[in-house]
Design a protein around this motif. Structure first.
Motif: not given
Ligand code: GLU
Length: 289
Positions: A119, A122, A135, A137, A160
């Motif tokens: 992460d 990002i 992304k 989810r 991702d």
């Protein structure tokens, strides 16, 4: 876009990285038979979005082989190299909705995390030097494959996916989802080597609010070395002069055994459409050559 009477629309979507080999012919034949047995349409899409991996003339060779084997598609061929506007529109929509992000992680950074995107990356990077990733989810995803059965993926298994590469090329996952929607595909029949990619494609379809698709993943033919026959591993091209024998061979792999006797190509395919039995396709991932 015209729709078949039954609503079934299938496709064959080869990448022109080389001529058809027995494994890709098996995919073409199975998707053709499934479409025709369902009185559906069968479309041809050439996935020419990765020039460094393409072979000159491969698209023409593929098209000629399909014709030589009596596999006639409906409508115009769709060329992915001409679809950049649609891919850009999908990327813009995803970026605007915060469903995609720029990423400049190196392979080494990803490797530390088992290939799954960490992460920390990002955050805004200069768009010119970054890939675009979807992304993910939803925590989990799954689907029931018509041959391989129920499939289930958790979020940490898939990571991702890249939608546009750092070098500016569109990724297969993006192009395939956008084009399956553009062509109103209802049914995908392809090799089991793409089974896991389906999880990413389902996430992307969801992010773009696209309709559902049914999947059938075929066992792939493996050579003596246990590896899938592929254009990258220089599997021999099929000989168009031996179309009838080639069709017999792939029907045999699919366990749709035609009656003995001298059927011509058209009659052989007609027989195979009339007798198409998905439940006879071997429920396994590999078939030995
Ligand atoms: N273009 C891919 C290939 O040649 C197949 C894509 C698909 O059927 O989804 O392996």
């Amino acid at each position: 876009m015209s729709v078949s009477n039954t609503g079934y629309i299938g496709r064959f979507a080869p990448s022109p990285s080389g001529p058809l080999h027995l494994g890709s012919l098996l995919t073409a034949v199975a998707s053709f038979l499934d479409a025709r047995a369902n009185r559906g349409r069968w479309l041809l899409r050439i996935e020419d979005i990765d020039p460094p991996r393409e072979q000159r003339d491969a698209a023409n060779l593929i098209i000629n082989s399909l014709i030589a084997h009596g596999l006639s598609w409906d409508g115009e061929v769709l060329w992915q190299s001409q679809r950049s506007n649609s891919y850009e529109a999908a990327l813009t929509q995803l970026l605007d909705n915060q469903q995609a992000y720029y990423c400049s992680c190196s392979r080494a950074q990803l490797a530390k995390n088992n290939g799954v995107h960490p992460d920390q990356c990002i955050q805004p990077f200069s768009a010119g030097d970054a890939a675009i990733r979807l992304k993910i989810r939803q925590a989990n995803t799954g689907f029931v494959d018509r041959v391989q059965g129920a499939q289930h993926y958790t979020i940490d298994q898939i990571g991702d996916p890249v939608l546009k590469r750092r070098d500016g090329l569109y990724a297969y996952q993006l192009a395939v989802v956008v084009d399956d929607a553009e062509q109103n595909i209802s049914d995908i029949v392809r090799g089991v080597d793409l089974l896991d990619a389906t999880a990413w494609q389902l996430h992307l379809q969801h992010a773009l609010s696209l309709g559902p698709i049914r999947y059938l993943h075929l066992p792939v033919i493996v050579g003596d070395d246990g590896h899938k026959l592929s254009k990258q591993s220089f599997a021999p091209a099929i000989d168009d002069q031996l179309a009838k024998q080639n069709l017999h061979q792939v029907l045999h792999y699919l366990q749709q055994t035609p009656p003995p006797g001298e059927l011509g190509i058209t009659e052989l395919l007609q027989w195979a459409v009339e007798h198409w039995r998905v439940d006879q396709i071997p429920r396994q991932t590999a078939l030995s050559l």
